[in-house]
Design an enzyme around this catalytic site. Structure first.
Site, PDB file in Angstrom:
ATOM      1  N   GLU A   1      -3.565   5.959   1.424  1.00  6.64           N
ATOM      2  CA  GLU A   1      -3.352   4.571   1.806  1.00  6.64           C
ATOM      3  C   GLU A   1      -4.549   4.132   2.645  1.00  6.64           C
ATOM      4  O   GLU A   1      -4.915   4.798   3.607  1.00  6.64           O
ATOM      5  CB  GLU A   1      -2.053   4.453   2.596  1.00  6.64           C
ATOM      6  CG  GLU A   1      -1.677   3.054   2.974  1.00  6.64           C
ATOM      7  CD  GLU A   1      -0.285   2.965   3.568  1.00  6.64           C
ATOM      8  OE1 GLU A   1      -0.046   2.021   4.341  1.00  6.64           O
ATOM      9  OE2 GLU A   1       0.561   3.826   3.263  1.00  6.64           O
TER      10      GLU A   1
ATOM     11  N   LYS B   1       0.820  -1.220   0.000  1.00  9.26           N
ATOM     12  CA  LYS B   1       0.000   0.000   0.000  1.00  9.26           C
ATOM     13  C   LYS B   1       0.848   1.261   0.000  1.00  9.26           C
ATOM     14  O   LYS B   1       0.606   2.191  -0.778  1.00  9.26           O
ATOM     15  CB  LYS B   1      -0.923   0.015   1.223  1.00  9.26           C
ATOM     16  CG  LYS B   1      -1.964  -1.079   1.252  1.00  9.26           C
ATOM     17  CD  LYS B   1      -2.889  -0.939   2.441  1.00  9.26           C
ATOM     18  CE  LYS B   1      -2.218  -1.228   3.764  1.00  9.26           C
ATOM     19  NZ  LYS B   1      -1.836  -2.643   3.939  1.00  9.26           N
ATOM     20  N   THR B   2       1.818   1.310   0.892  1.00 10.38           N
ATOM     21  CA  THR B   2       2.624   2.522   1.024  1.00 10.38           C
ATOM     22  C   THR B   2       3.378   2.820  -0.264  1.00 10.38           C
ATOM     23  O   THR B   2       3.403   3.963  -0.743  1.00 10.38           O
ATOM     24  CB  THR B   2       3.602   2.389   2.203  1.00 10.38           C
ATOM     25  OG1 THR B   2       2.862   2.258   3.413  1.00 10.38           O
ATOM     26  CG2 THR B   2       4.508   3.609   2.302  1.00 10.38           C
TER      27      THR B   2
END
Length: 456
Positions: free
Chosen positions: A157, A113-114
């Site tokens: 995110e 995600k990051t």
């Protein structure tokens, strides 16, 4: 939210929201357990940051108290908020309010995600679209995890760990993978699927789900949501039937050249971080940008400007011919991906790993798989479990990982005192080796100490 108080303001998710609110003109205050660069960055934006949790930190004129799921009910500032009748707002609700009225992209998945959120933030900035973004890590270039932009796009995110991603109503949702994790909150894969289905169901009518065609959990999720009449589904990956198909990934040292087939045409671009999983993250970002109506060629070129996120295979330095790299990986899939990426980038180097397990519940469920992942290294050192928000579970220690690693044929050593690590690594490392500090806890702090010891 004009005078918010954040409990745990230095956290990756909390600090991003606080920064954006400060940039929008709010009078931000908060507390954290210890001093940090994040605390200094918040103060530079005008926020009042207290160190330590104390009821006296909470101003009586605060309009809200923002908390994450990690804040316990007996936190003195939370107790004081109840006494004063100040509304308590969960971090996810605060983030959702920041996205109101903007074209939002929410990036979800068990891993990646990051990185993917960061790739989009960098690319959209490079295209002069001035996006807002909230990320779970600091970008290597701007050095921050959040920004209030003047454009109409917000990239966030989306955290599935506590189901908070269900609060968002994105125009584009990205799902990178779906695996069982966060065992304190999810008892089974069915619960995971239900949670992701709810998240996907919140995509605005006419919006798009961008989802991998390669990972089994994501394929199952796709089958569950394809009948949503208001949702457009775009798949990406190696699968022949993927809408955005990965044709080829060519390693180029610490970067990759990626060729995709999009709309029947071949498109090649550079990803400036190593490893197939990072290349696939970039393809997900590309597909999401195209779903927003951005030209694929321009977006692909802009993605090449991404240079990384702190703690995602971040080079900390080199001493005595030994490079020290930091990895946030803490789930077996992430560990395997990062170790494979480093193998591909430097196939002739010995790979030494300092691994710190994160959470007792995760170790209980996945300790065997963590140990098996460490077999990809030439030698590993395993630290005690970093508890974070959890209390110990009787009988659950890092020895579960050590035993599994040894059973898989790994060269692994348990070290219980982190202060010993620099000397241990200095005794193991030789010129040309790579040292990887790995885990979601404070293992990241060991990089500079290892480098200092190697220098001596």
């Amino acid at each position: 939210m004009d005078r918010p108080h954040f409990i745990g303001i230095g956290g990756a998710g909390m600090s991003g929201i606080a920064k954006i609110l400060a940039q929008r003109g709010a009078k931000v205050a908060g507390s954290d357990a210890r001093e940090s660069g994040t605390a200094d960055a918040l103060r530079a934006l005008g926020a009042a940051v207290h160190i330590g949790h104390d009821a006296a930190n909470l101003a009586a004129d605060a309009t809200s108290v923002v908390v994450s799921s990690a804040i316990r009910a007996d936190n003195p500032e939370l107790v004081r908020a109840a006494e004063l009748g100040i509304p308590v707002v969960h971090r996810s609700d605060a983030l959702a309010s920041l996205m109101t009225g903007l074209r939002s992209i929410a990036v979800a998945g068990t891993h990646g995600k990051t990185t993917t959120t960061s790739m989009l933030a960098v690319a959209l900035t490079e295209l002069a679209l001035d996006p807002s973004y909230a990320i779970g890590g600091d970008l290597a270039g701007p050095g921050t995890n959040a920004r209030h932009g003047g454009g109409d796009i917000f990239v966030a995110e989306a955290d599935e760990s506590d189901r908070s991603f269900q609060k968002y109503d994105p125009e584009v949702a990205i799902v990178l993978n779906v695996e069982l994790d966060h065992h304190a909150n999810y008892a089974s894969m069915d619960e995971i699927y239900d949670s992701f289905e709810t998240f996907v169901g919140k995509v605005v009518p006419g919006g798009t789900l961008v989802i991998t065609a390669d990972q089994p959990g994501a394929v199952e999720l796709t089958s569950r949501v394809r009948d949503l009449s208001t949702l457009k589904v775009v798949t990406y990956g190696d699968a022949p039937a993927a809408d955005v198909r990965v044709h080829k990934i060519t390693p180029r040292g610490l970067s990759s050249e990626v060729t995709v087939v999009l709309g029947g045409k071949y498109l090649t671009f550079t990803v400036s971080v190593p490893g197939s999983h990072y290349a696939h993250n970039a393809v997900a970002a590309l597909a999401a940008g195209v779903a927003l109506g951005l030209p694929a060629h321009n977006l692909a070129s802009a993605l090449g400007k991404y240079t990384g996120v702190k703690r995602r295979l971040q080079l900390k330095g080199e001493e005595a011919g030994v490079q020290v790299i930091d990895s946030y990986a803490h789930h077996p899939t992430e560990m395997t991906a990062d170790l494979a990426a480093m193998r591909g980038a430097a196939s002739e180097a010995r790979l030494l790993v300092v691994f710190q397990p994160h959470l007792f519940s995760r170790t209980q469920e996945l300790g065997t798989e963590m140990g098996q992942a460490l077999a990809l290294a030439d030698a590993s050192v395993v630290l005690d479990i970093y508890p974070a928000r959890e209390d110990p579970i009787p009988g659950i220690t890092s020895s579960l990982i050590v035993d599994a690693a040894k059973a898989a044929g790994a060269d692994v050593t348990a070290v219980h005192d982190q202060a010993e690590i620099p000397d241990v690594i200095a005794g193991m490392a030789k010129p040309g080796d790579l040292v990887l500090t790995m885990g979601a806890g404070d293992v990241t702090d060991l990089g500079p100490a290892i480098l200092a010891r190697l220098a001596n």
